[in-house]
Design an enzyme around this catalytic site. Structure first.
Site, mmCIF file in Angstrom:
data_model
loop_
_atom_site.group_PDB
_atom_site.id
_atom_site.type_symbol
_atom_site.label_atom_id
_atom_site.label_comp_id
_atom_site.label_asym_id
_atom_site.label_seq_id
_atom_site.Cartn_x
_atom_site.Cartn_y
_atom_site.Cartn_z
ATOM 1 N N ASP A 169 0.548 -1.060 -0.088
ATOM 2 C CA ASP A 169 0.338 -0.014 0.003
ATOM 3 C C ASP A 169 0.383 1.084 -0.064
ATOM 4 O O ASP A 169 0.586 2.676 -0.364
ATOM 5 C CB ASP A 169 -0.937 -0.310 1.375
ATOM 6 C CG ASP A 169 -2.663 0.668 0.816
ATOM 7 O OD1 ASP A 169 -2.459 1.277 -0.327
ATOM 8 O OD2 ASP A 169 -2.841 1.235 2.518
ATOM 9 N N HIS A 264 -4.631 2.749 -7.436
ATOM 10 C CA HIS A 264 -5.475 2.307 -6.704
ATOM 11 C C HIS A 264 -6.880 1.976 -7.733
ATOM 12 O O HIS A 264 -7.639 1.153 -6.660
ATOM 13 C CB HIS A 264 -5.708 3.434 -5.583
ATOM 14 C CG HIS A 264 -4.872 3.043 -4.476
ATOM 15 N ND1 HIS A 264 -3.829 3.314 -4.145
ATOM 16 C CD2 HIS A 264 -4.912 2.218 -3.149
ATOM 17 C CE1 HIS A 264 -3.503 3.106 -2.899
ATOM 18 N NE2 HIS A 264 -4.347 2.476 -1.904
ATOM 19 N N HIS A 267 -6.343 -2.086 -8.434
ATOM 20 C CA HIS A 267 -6.352 -2.434 -7.325
ATOM 21 C C HIS A 267 -8.121 -2.452 -6.905
ATOM 22 O O HIS A 267 -8.645 -3.857 -7.478
ATOM 23 C CB HIS A 267 -6.410 -1.391 -5.949
ATOM 24 C CG HIS A 267 -6.726 -2.182 -5.439
ATOM 25 N ND1 HIS A 267 -8.565 -1.779 -4.723
ATOM 26 C CD2 HIS A 267 -6.780 -3.511 -3.910
ATOM 27 C CE1 HIS A 267 -8.414 -2.717 -3.953
ATOM 28 N NE2 HIS A 267 -7.709 -3.465 -3.482
ATOM 29 N N HIS A 281 -6.028 -6.124 0.652
ATOM 30 C CA HIS A 281 -5.520 -4.357 -0.200
ATOM 31 C C HIS A 281 -3.819 -4.358 -0.975
ATOM 32 O O HIS A 281 -3.819 -4.001 -2.203
ATOM 33 C CB HIS A 281 -5.673 -3.765 0.972
ATOM 34 C CG HIS A 281 -6.006 -2.124 0.108
ATOM 35 N ND1 HIS A 281 -7.103 -1.499 -0.940
ATOM 36 C CD2 HIS A 281 -5.028 -1.384 0.020
ATOM 37 C CE1 HIS A 281 -6.876 -0.902 -0.885
ATOM 38 N NE2 HIS A 281 -5.404 -0.108 -0.634
#
Length: 379
Positions: A169, A264, A267, A281
């Site tokens: 992340d 992101h 993702h 995540h």
């Protein structure tokens, strides 16, 4: 140009810091609603008992159900009112932390992460789900948490995979802030407060946020491998302390005040694949970062540096690493379409991005990652 930077009121990390939780509760009153999963409470019961005794405070147990849903938030808000709680504590992983933010709604809030898997602890936003676990909405509040209290001893005892996911992340933080800065796109720090309430003009990122995002990346490269090894043997070392700070504080301030971009959004697109659901995540964001670097045609040296870092700590570098095996052309287009919806952060890239661009970048990142991995393993 309007700029914004936001942060928690106080960030404190160190070994045994949970023993000081009562001190921070006392700054608001005597009674705190403790939102935590039973397993997390069990992990730190001794510290909670000790701090309660030392500081003469009371924890109201919430029997948190594990899902950050509107129904659970409503139930806990009623419990807090009924028990005259002076503040809210979110202890555990992302769901408990986000639920505590929603219950506190910008009021006195202490966040105590027990893993360093995401950069959620410091932010003023939360993700709401349905009671069944499907995505519902994002919520934004008038304030970031009052206190973020990180006990590094507790985090060192958690499975290493959480720490590595947090590094995934954090890995995107600098690259997404760089893209947002180049495109003069708005950042989360300037977003309206409440459940989609209110309006205010957009704000751009500050030089401060960008510097923190850059430091986040530099810290990962300097201390990532050493921190992983420390966590493997459950020991707190300076390297582990630095990576916990990078995952929690630098990445948190960097994404919220520096901006999100393609990593992101990729993702989010990849979540259409059932196989990705067993991955964390940050693991998926790491691959999304490689896709972003391909999209922007980053220099070969930079791509190689990121690939080497991912492989050295055990982060995914290709689709197979996140459970996507032989995807069809149609599935890749669906993922790319989801990544490119109008609300997505991919539009913070400093050039227009099409669905076709994303499909091509996913395929190229997958091929490059797989090739680099096989060469890397051979050496």
């Amino acid at each position: 140009m309007r700029k914004a930077f936001i942060s928690p009121g106080k960030y404190v990390q160190g070994e045994g810091e949970l023993l000081n939780l009562g001190y921070f509760v006392n700054t608001f009153g005597k009674t705190a609603l403790l939102i935590a999963h039973a397993d997390d409470v069990k992990r730190v019961q001794n510290q909670l008992d000790a701090t309660k005794e030392t500081y003469g405070i009371q924890f109201i147990q919430s029997n948190f159900g594990g899902e950050c849903s509107r129904e659970e938030v409503k139930r806990l808000q009623a419990l807090a009112a009924e028990s005259n709680c002076d503040c809210t504590i979110g202890l555990g992983g992302g769901k408990a932390i986000d639920t505590a933010k929603c219950v506190a709604q910008g009021g006195p809030l202490i966040i105590c992460p027990t893993i360093a898997a995401t950069d959620a602890p410091t932010s003023h936003s939360a993700v709401l789900y349905t009671p069944e676990g499907a995505f519902d909405d994002y919520a934004y509040f008038s304030q970031n948490p009052s206190v973020v209290l990180v006990d590094t001893k507790v985090i060192a005892q958690a499975p290493t995979r959480f720490l590595v996911s947090g590094m995934g992340d954090s890995l995107s933080t600098y690259f997404e802030a760089r893209a947002t800065r180049s495109s003069y796109s708005p950042v989360n720090a300037g977003l309206p407060c409440g459940y989609r309430e209110g309006h205010c003009p957009p704000a751009r990122g500050t030089n401060t946020a960008f510097a923190l995002a850059k430091l986040c990346y530099q810290t990962l490269l300097a201390d990532g491998i050493k921190a992983k090894l420390s966590c493997d043997i459950n020991q707190v070392t300076p390297a582990l302390e630095n990576i916990i700070e990078a995952n929690s504080l630098l990445s948190g301030l960097g994404f919220e005040s520096g901006g999100l971009a393609a990593a992101h959004a990729i993702h989010d697109g990849l979540t259409i694949f059932e196989g990705t659901h067993q991955y964390y995540h940050g693991e998926k964001v790491a691959f999304g970062t490689l896709v972003q670097l391909i999209l922007e045609n980053a220099p070969a040296e930079e791509l190689e540096e990121v690939l080497d870092f991912c492989l050295s700590v055990g982060l995914p570098v290709c689709l197979a690493d996140i459970g996507v095996i032989a995807p069809s052309e149609d599935e890749l287009y669906q993922a790319a379409e989801k990544a490119c919806i109008p609300e997505e952060s991919i539009h913070a890239m400093p050039f227009p991005v099409t669905v076709e661009n994303v499909v091509a970048a996913i395929k190229a990142a997958d091929a490059l990652g797989a090739q680099w991995k096989s060469t890397w393993n051979h050496h």
